[in-house]
Design an enzyme around this catalytic site. Structure first.
Site, PDB file in Angstrom:
ATOM      1  N   CYS A 192       3.140  -5.347  -2.464  1.00  0.00           N
ATOM      2  CA  CYS A 192       1.905  -4.683  -2.890  1.00  0.00           C
ATOM      3  C   CYS A 192       1.386  -3.632  -1.913  1.00  0.00           C
ATOM      4  CB  CYS A 192       0.846  -5.734  -3.161  1.00  0.00           C
ATOM      5  SG  CYS A 192       1.376  -6.961  -4.384  1.00  0.00           S
ATOM      6  N   HIS A 209      -4.740  -0.891  -5.093  1.00  0.00           N
ATOM      7  CA  HIS A 209      -3.651  -1.709  -5.627  1.00  0.00           C
ATOM      8  C   HIS A 209      -4.230  -2.548  -6.755  1.00  0.00           C
ATOM      9  CE1 HIS A 209      -0.546  -4.570  -6.271  1.00  0.00           C
ATOM     10  NE2 HIS A 209      -1.257  -5.568  -5.782  1.00  0.00           N
ATOM     11  N   ASN A 261       0.101  -6.067 -12.601  1.00  0.00           N
ATOM     12  CA  ASN A 261       0.340  -5.864 -11.170  1.00  0.00           C
ATOM     13  C   ASN A 261       1.753  -5.306 -10.982  1.00  0.00           C
ATOM     14  OD1 ASN A 261       0.892  -6.130  -8.420  1.00  0.00           O
ATOM     15  ND2 ASN A 261      -0.243  -8.041  -8.221  1.00  0.00           N
TER      16      ASN A 261
END
Length: 334
Positions: A119, A259, A289
């Site tokens: 991430c 993010h 995600n």
């Protein structure tokens, strides 16, 4: 720093999976939960859909498509790219690196690096890119975040399947030695809690064998209840650090491109910051995600919508597996 974006691109697989699709193929029991999976997911983390690779489609394929779009958007020749950096933890093979496929199809003479990150990978890649371009005088860098984490999902684990999506985003960077581009970074890592996001098998500690497959040790093991409070703390820490290094106040930020971990985490973060909520660009509900690809895909989406204006200050906070975090401040040049 003077290292700035001159082109953006992204690619999301054609296959779109909705919450209802997952309810019918996972262990989710609507009778026990008292609501449909779609209702549960929208309430808990906000995803509606996500893109997933088809059989035979690999991370490097996504990366290459995003890269070609970014190069075309920059209006340059592929041969002008002399540095390629790819962040991914879902490479095609253990070896060779997925970035090699990109290099072979962009400019075989370019130097490449592959960052084994998730991430926070795009910000980590930007740190490396800025350093390499400043110290070693690389002229044009192709920076990519690409992931296909769907293959790590246990087919019966509805939660992971609703959180993660596949995709790739890319930017072309140049060093203009002016006051635009990346201004500051604040990064860090907490390796002592790395097990919060764990894929046990597939490495030297636990190589693949039949027992591993039978026990599903090749799938995610996620401690969501521990991840969320830690993520919020590190997002705040990274943002304050990056703003201080840049000499900026929160009021000077034009846009926040975070993010996309979950709608809940982004909302909790925004509630702690003195930055208007309408400045946050959120695509999690339709993409999920995307790990390393999250920020560059969002940047490309903003560019396609002509969101950024000349002189805008952009904040890019990231946090995730590792456990690691990183925030960048960036001044947009039209």
């Amino acid at each position: 720093m003077g290292v700035r974006i001159i082109g953006t691109g992204s690619y999301l697989p054609e296959k779109v999976v909705y919450n209802d699709d997952i309810e019918s193929t996972s262990s989710y029991d609507a009778k026990v939960k008292g609501q449909s999976l779609d209702e549960w997911v929208r309430k808990h983390h906000g995803a509606i859909s996500r893109h997933v690779v088809e059989e035979g489609e690999a991370t490097s394929d996504l990366a290459l498509k995003a890269a070609k779009e970014a190069i075309n958007d920059a209006g340059i020749r592929s041969s002008e790219i002399d540095l390629i950096i790819l962040s991914t933890f879902t490479g095609d093979h253990r070896l060779p690196q997925a970035v090699g496929h990109v290099q072979a199809n962009v400019n075989p003479r370019a130097k490449f690096f592959q960052i084994d990150a998730a991430c926070s990978g795009f910000i980590d890649g930007a740190v490396v890119a800025c350093s390499m371009m400043k110290v070693y005088n690389y002229k044009k860098c192709l920076l990519i975040g690409a992931e296909s984490p769907s293959f790590l999902n246990d087919p019966q684990d509805f939660l992971a399947r609703t959180v993660f999506g596949d995709g790739a985003g890319a930017v072309v960077l140049v060093n203009d030695n002016d006051n635009f581009g990346f201004k500051s970074f604040h990064v860090g890592s907490d390796g002592n809690i790395g097990e919060y996001v764990l894929v046990p098998a597939g490495g030297s500690r636990m190589p693949f064998n039949k027992e591993v497959l039978d026990k599903k040790e090749h799938f995610w093991k996620l401690k969501f209840s521990k991840i969320a409070p830690w993520a919020l703390d590190r997002l705040i820490n990274g943002t304050i650090g990056a703003l201080d290094k840049a000499g900026l106040n929160q009021s000077e930020i034009s846009w926040v491109v975070p993010h996309q971990a979950s709608i809940k985490i982004i909302e909790d973060f925004s509630n702690q910051m003195e930055i208007a909520k309408e400045k946050y660009k959120i695509f999690y509900h339709i993409h999920g995600n995307l790990c390393s690809a999250s920020v560059p895909v969002s940047i490309d989406q903003c560019c396609k919508e002509n969101i950024f204006k000349h002189g805008d200050w952009i904040l890019m906070p990231t946090v995730g597996a590792g456990m690691a975090w990183g925030t960048a401040t960036y001044r947009w040049k039209q």
